[in-house]
Design an enzyme around this catalytic site. Structure first.
Site, short mmCIF file in Angstrom:
data_model
loop_
_atom_site.label_atom_id
_atom_site.label_comp_id
_atom_site.label_asym_id
_atom_site.label_seq_id
_atom_site.Cartn_x
_atom_site.Cartn_y
_atom_site.Cartn_z
N ARG A 1 -59.04 -33.86 72.73
CA ARG A 1 -58.85 -32.48 73.18
C ARG A 1 -57.90 -31.79 72.21
O ARG A 1 -56.68 -31.95 72.28
CB ARG A 1 -58.28 -32.47 74.59
CG ARG A 1 -58.17 -31.09 75.23
CD ARG A 1 -57.53 -31.18 76.61
NE ARG A 1 -57.60 -29.92 77.33
CZ ARG A 1 -58.63 -29.53 78.08
NH1 ARG A 1 -59.67 -30.32 78.20
NH2 ARG A 1 -58.61 -28.36 78.69
N GLU B 1 -50.11 -22.35 74.63
CA GLU B 1 -51.25 -23.22 74.26
C GLU B 1 -52.55 -22.43 74.31
O GLU B 1 -52.70 -21.52 75.14
CB GLU B 1 -51.28 -24.40 75.23
CG GLU B 1 -52.46 -25.35 75.05
CD GLU B 1 -53.52 -25.19 76.14
OE1 GLU B 1 -54.38 -26.07 76.25
OE2 GLU B 1 -53.49 -24.16 76.85
N ARG C 1 -55.98 -28.64 70.78
CA ARG C 1 -55.48 -27.34 71.21
C ARG C 1 -54.39 -26.85 70.26
O ARG C 1 -53.65 -27.65 69.69
CB ARG C 1 -54.90 -27.43 72.64
CG ARG C 1 -55.95 -27.66 73.73
CD ARG C 1 -56.85 -26.46 73.88
NE ARG C 1 -57.80 -26.56 74.96
CZ ARG C 1 -59.05 -27.00 74.84
NH1 ARG C 1 -59.47 -27.45 73.65
NH2 ARG C 1 -59.88 -27.01 75.87
N CYS D 1 -58.25 -18.72 77.13
CA CYS D 1 -58.76 -19.09 75.82
C CYS D 1 -60.16 -18.55 75.52
O CYS D 1 -60.60 -18.58 74.37
CB CYS D 1 -58.79 -20.62 75.70
SG CYS D 1 -59.84 -21.42 76.95
#
Length: 449
Positions: free
Chosen positions: A178, A134, A180, A96
């Site tokens: 969180r 993801e 994502r 990421c």
């Protein structure tokens, strides 16, 4: 009498879903955040790909034994040529950093950003029934939107119906905020390719005290409802998020000289200061970002400017605050020593109370966040802050977030074996995917497949 939720937790998901119901390949496998929920839902892993040796060590000790010694270790994704045939599902948390601020937003100019093209190559080659990938929320941000839409079109061009959504782990049962991006693709020739819908948030929510062992003794606090006049002097700040109620005291305290909320702790709160010194500090705080004093997001202020704002001000009073290490001098102007928000004060940025429904996003680089080990309650902001300093901060009634805490905050099961090195384990959980989110997303998918 046990609740339905407690009874459900007692029944392993492996007993609810048949073994080997579908097959999957685990790309960028890390320590197994995707694998755990997929196996619980009846999936069989055919192969995995990872290059971090410490992550591979943890992955192998948790998942690989003589029962699955035929499983393929694919290694570096850029070098994969041979790939399992007839795989149902490909999953992975693609690196990421290229899409985050921490990674300097280099996107496809970062070699890690180009790994998406290897993902597309392997999906195109193997044509699984579906995939789930993801990444950080920054991938779908306006800054990266053109690149993100290009990726989606590439998946569509290789015969997939693609949907994506920004998912918060908190909505699926863990007390961690969180967010994502999850991308789900289903092969176009399948009957239900167009029907996939992302899951709705689960109804049950957990507090930190529900999962962190050292604070499970803390009793739930019934919070007093307060008006915005009391909490915000009548003006609610636009920066408040979904976890900050507009009629309740916050569940955390933030250490910062650059903010001034009702649970903000300043450096001048932590040492002995006079009423005049506190006035000087608050005046700098309220004026340092005004454009009339400079183009920066925070500008040092000269004595002359401060004298206009506080007519009784003497320069020696500013020098005393410098001696107390609250202010520093930059080109004959005054600025806070603690002038970077995330650095906090005395190496503390936030302390979350046991009653909190969430903690902020765990990261691979770590945060300066802590968890209080005792609870407090009050019916006004002034008493709340006073109690925090007296009952929690001064007697050091707070703890760092451990690797075991991180494991629970990411929804990993109790049987999972952590890396023996605490700092490496924490980094690995910061990089991992939240298991409950993957579980619910995959449940919806296998119903269609």
């Amino acid at each position: 009498m046990k609740t339905l939720k407690e009874k459900q937790i007692e029944i392993p998901l492996q007993n609810l879903y048949p073994k080997n119901k579908f097959s999957f390949v685990d790309l960028f496998s890390g320590i197994g955040g995707f694998r755990i929920p997929l196996e619980e839902l009846g999936g069989k892993c055919l192969a995995y790909s990872e290059i971090d040796q410490q992550a591979i060590k943890v992955y192998r000790q948790n998942f690989l034994n003589y029962l699955n010694d035929d499983e393929i270790e694919l290694g570096d994704i850029t070098k994969i040529d041979s790939f399992p045939s007839n795989v149902d599902l490909i999953v992975g948390g693609v690196p990421c950093q290229p899409w985050s601020v921490a990674g300097k937003l280099k996107g496809f100019d970062d070699p890690r950003g180009k790994l998406w093209f290897d993902v597309i190559r392997l999906v195109n080659k193997s044509q699984p029934k579906a995939f789930i990938f993801e990444n950080v929320r920054g991938l779908a941000s306006p800054t990266n939107r053109e690149s993100f839409e290009y990726l989606l079109k590439q998946f569509e061009s290789i015969n997939y119906c693609v949907k994506w959504k920004l998912i918060n782990s908190y909505d699926f049962g863990v007390p961690q905020s969180r967010e994502r991006v999850f991308i789900v693709g289903i092969r176009n020739d399948l009957e239900n390719a167009l029907e996939y819908q992302f899951p709705e948030p689960v109804k049950y929510k957990q507090k930190l005290s529900d999962i962190i062992d050292e604070i499970k003794h803390c009793q739930p606090i019934k919070k007093v409802k307060l008006s915005s006049d009391i909490l915000f002097n009548g003006q609610i700040p636009p920066s408040r998020n979904r976890f900050q109620k507009d009629d309740e005291l916050n569940d955390f305290f933030i250490f910062s000289d650059l903010r001034n909320g009702h649970t903000t702790i300043h450096s001048w709160d932590l040492i002995k200061t006079t009423e005049k010194e506190r006035l000087i500090c608050l005046t700098i705080l309220k004026n340092r970002r005004k454009k009339i004093y400079g183009g920066k997001d925070g500008n040092p202020l000269s004595y002359e400017i401060l004298k206009e704002l506080i007519p009784t001000l003497k320069e020696e009073e500013l020098r005393i605050l410098v001696d107390k290490n609250i202010l520093k001098i930059i080109d004959n102007k005054y600025e806070f020593v603690n002038s970077k928000n995330s650095s906090g004060i005395n190496n503390i940025y936030r302390i979350f109370l046991p009653n909190s429904e969430m903690i902020c996003t765990l990261t691979a680089t770590g945060t300066k966040d802590f968890i209080a080990t005792v609870s407090i309650s009050a019916d006004n902001p002034q008493e709340y802050k006073k109690l925090f300093l007296e009952k929690i901060y001064k007697p050091r009634k707070f703890k760092p977030i451990t690797a075991i805490d991180c494991s629970k905050l990411q929804g990993f099961p109790d049987w999972f074996k952590l890396h023996e090195n605490e700092s490496i384990a924490k980094k690995q959980f910061g990089n991992a995917v939240s298991i409950p989110a993957v579980l619910e997303i995959t449940k919806q998918l296998i119903k269609l497949l």
